[in-house]
Design an enzyme around this catalytic site. Structure first.
Site, mmCIF file in Angstrom:
data_model
loop_
_atom_site.group_PDB
_atom_site.id
_atom_site.type_symbol
_atom_site.label_atom_id
_atom_site.label_comp_id
_atom_site.label_asym_id
_atom_site.label_seq_id
_atom_site.Cartn_x
_atom_site.Cartn_y
_atom_site.Cartn_z
ATOM 1 N N TYR A 110 -5.413 -3.568 3.231
ATOM 2 C CA TYR A 110 -6.780 -3.019 3.198
ATOM 3 C C TYR A 110 -7.805 -4.121 2.919
ATOM 4 O O TYR A 110 -9.007 -3.884 2.983
ATOM 5 C CB TYR A 110 -6.936 -1.928 2.130
ATOM 6 C CG TYR A 110 -5.999 -0.740 2.250
ATOM 7 C CD1 TYR A 110 -5.186 -0.563 3.358
ATOM 8 C CD2 TYR A 110 -5.925 0.219 1.246
ATOM 9 C CE1 TYR A 110 -4.313 0.514 3.461
ATOM 10 C CE2 TYR A 110 -5.066 1.310 1.342
ATOM 11 C CZ TYR A 110 -4.255 1.447 2.448
ATOM 12 O OH TYR A 110 -3.414 2.521 2.524
ATOM 13 N N HIS A 132 5.050 -0.946 3.062
ATOM 14 C CA HIS A 132 3.978 -0.198 3.727
ATOM 15 C C HIS A 132 4.473 0.580 4.965
ATOM 16 O O HIS A 132 4.093 1.722 5.176
ATOM 17 C CB HIS A 132 2.841 -1.161 4.106
ATOM 18 C CG HIS A 132 1.498 -0.506 4.180
ATOM 19 N ND1 HIS A 132 0.326 -1.159 3.893
ATOM 20 C CD2 HIS A 132 1.137 0.748 4.515
ATOM 21 C CE1 HIS A 132 -0.696 -0.328 4.046
ATOM 22 N NE2 HIS A 132 -0.221 0.839 4.430
ATOM 23 N N ILE A 177 -4.042 11.331 -2.525
ATOM 24 C CA ILE A 177 -4.925 10.172 -2.743
ATOM 25 C C ILE A 177 -6.123 10.251 -1.791
ATOM 26 O O ILE A 177 -6.341 9.353 -0.965
ATOM 27 C CB ILE A 177 -4.147 8.847 -2.558
ATOM 28 C CG1 ILE A 177 -3.234 8.913 -1.311
ATOM 29 C CG2 ILE A 177 -3.329 8.510 -3.789
ATOM 30 C CD1 ILE A 177 -2.630 7.571 -0.923
ATOM 31 N N LYS A 216 -9.636 9.840 -0.097
ATOM 32 C CA LYS A 216 -10.587 8.722 -0.154
ATOM 33 C C LYS A 216 -12.012 9.253 -0.005
ATOM 34 O O LYS A 216 -12.291 10.050 0.894
ATOM 35 C CB LYS A 216 -10.280 7.758 0.999
ATOM 36 C CG LYS A 216 -11.323 6.661 1.220
ATOM 37 C CD LYS A 216 -12.236 6.964 2.387
ATOM 38 C CE LYS A 216 -13.373 5.983 2.521
ATOM 39 N NZ LYS A 216 -14.338 6.393 3.561
ATOM 40 N N SER A 217 -12.899 8.830 -0.886
ATOM 41 C CA SER A 217 -14.326 9.034 -0.628
ATOM 42 C C SER A 217 -15.120 7.923 -1.280
ATOM 43 O O SER A 217 -14.828 7.509 -2.392
ATOM 44 C CB SER A 217 -14.830 10.381 -1.147
ATOM 45 O OG SER A 217 -16.226 10.474 -0.836
ATOM 46 N N ARG A 254 -18.368 13.607 -3.927
ATOM 47 C CA ARG A 254 -17.118 14.025 -3.278
ATOM 48 C C ARG A 254 -15.897 13.599 -4.103
ATOM 49 O O ARG A 254 -14.890 14.301 -4.127
ATOM 50 C CB ARG A 254 -17.016 13.430 -1.879
ATOM 51 C CG ARG A 254 -17.943 14.100 -0.879
ATOM 52 C CD ARG A 254 -17.784 13.455 0.476
ATOM 53 N NE ARG A 254 -18.522 14.130 1.512
ATOM 54 C CZ ARG A 254 -18.646 13.666 2.747
ATOM 55 N NH1 ARG A 254 -18.065 12.515 3.086
ATOM 56 N NH2 ARG A 254 -19.329 14.343 3.645
ATOM 57 N N ASN A 279 -13.223 16.304 -5.168
ATOM 58 C CA ASN A 279 -11.822 16.182 -4.737
ATOM 59 C C ASN A 279 -10.829 16.225 -5.900
ATOM 60 O O ASN A 279 -9.621 16.346 -5.676
ATOM 61 C CB ASN A 279 -11.626 14.882 -3.940
ATOM 62 C CG ASN A 279 -12.392 14.904 -2.622
ATOM 63 O OD1 ASN A 279 -12.860 15.947 -2.192
ATOM 64 N ND2 ASN A 279 -12.535 13.739 -1.992
#
Ligand SMILES: NC(=O)c1ccc[n+]([C@@H]2O[C@H](COP(=O)([O-])OP(=O)(O)OC[C@H]3O[C@@H](n4cnc5c(N)ncnc54)[C@H](OP(=O)(O)O)[C@@H]3O)[C@@H](O)[C@H]2O)c1
Length: 284
Positions: A53, A115, A237, A239-240, A245, A249
């Protein structure tokens, strides 16, 4: 709807992972720091990143700024990162870990994951031996994998004698991977859902089903989907980058789906994934 409290899931190795974490895929390194700081400030105690990432440095700065990188508070947060596929192998995984832990500005990682299985270039056995060494040295607490199919888990077990404690897989209402989930549950492997809302595509799934359930409970579409995962015992998990949010979440504990509503979401399973096929994909 109030935030948390977020329950822990006890893993096969005895470690306890908060059932909700913040995913940080597709956030650039610089922006990652304020996004993670906002989540920690809101009450998140679990962050999911990866070498691939390119934002472990941003996560590390947020951990340091918020006082969770080292010292007494370190044990109050769960940090997951993942090895790049191109760095699988014994020596290369150890070298990669040294670099990653430096970026994360901490002394140990709670979970280190392979991964992708890359079955066409299988090196998970050598990689696993490096992971075991890191665990023995106290630099990693829990060993996990992502995107492993039952055949990959079987092979890893055959070659190393171990199953991972966690398998992080694409999982959401329209892609439920029941065969993989059943295999994991039967072998004591906790299931962690990535893209738990199909990157947003499932928010209106099922011809209005999600919306009707949301309206009945006075919650958002996202909360209906995430609550369904929680009731399934899955680690999530979402994402925001948006504070409101992030709070939404993790505010999933003031309502429950009825058996009919839960079954209606079960019935949305379909044949289309949002991400990549682990039989062919490599995230190098
Ligand atoms: N192991 C792997 O191979 C793998 C692969 C993919 C993902 N992951 C992990 O899983 C995490 C989550 O998956 P994901 O990012 O692909 O998808 P996701 O969490 O299902 O969806 C994220 C998308 O939904 C939006 N969103 C978030 N909360 C929302 C809400 N309450 N209402 C409406 N929209 C909302 C986000 O937008 P905003 O950010 O603009 O709010 C973003 O566009 C990743 O960040 C990563 O950590 C792992």
């Amino acid at each position: 709807m109030t935030f948390g409290p977020i329950p822990d899931i006890t893993l096969a190795d005895g470690n306890r992972i908060p059932q909700i974490g913040l995913g940080v895929l597709r956030i650039d390194d610089e922006q990652t720091t304020p996004v993670v700081e906002s989540a920690i400030d809101a009450g998140y105690r679990h962050i999911d990143t990866a070498a691939g990432y390119n934002n472990e440095g941003g996560v590390g700065k947020a951990l340091e700024h918020s006082g969770y990188a080292t010292g007494e508070r370190r044990k109050d947060i769960w940090v997951t990162t993942k090895l790049r596929d191109s760095e699988q192998g014994y020596d290369s995984a150890l070298r990669a870990f040294d670099r990653q832990i430096g970026l994360l500005r901490t002394d140990y990682v709670d979970m280190y994951m392979i991964h992708w299985p890359t079955p066409f270039d299988w090196r998970s056995d050598e990689t696993w031996h490096a992971f075991v060494r890191l665990r023995d040295e106290g630099r990693v607490r829990t060993l996990g994998v992502c995107n492993f199919l039952p055949e990959n888990l079987e092979r890893l077990h055959g070659e190393t004698g171990e199953y991972p404690s966690v398998n992080q897989i694409e999982l959401h209402p329209t892609w439920q991977q029941r065969e993989v989930v059943d295999y994991c549950r039967a072998h004591g492997i906790a299931v962690e859902a990535y893209s738990p809302m199909a990157r947003g595509a499932d928010l209106d799934a099922g011809d209005g089903v999600i919306g009707r359930i949301a309206e009945a409970h006075g919650v958002s579409h996202a909360q209906v989907i995430l609550r369904w995962h929680i009731e399934n015992g899955t680690i999530i998990i979402p994402k925001s980058t948006h504070r409101e949010r992030q709070v939404e979440n993790a505010s999933l504990f003031g309502f429950a789906l009825t058996a009919e509503e839960h079954a209606a979401i079960d019935a949305l399973d379909g044949p289309v994934r949002a991400g990549h096929d682990p039989r062919t994909f490599s995230y190098s």
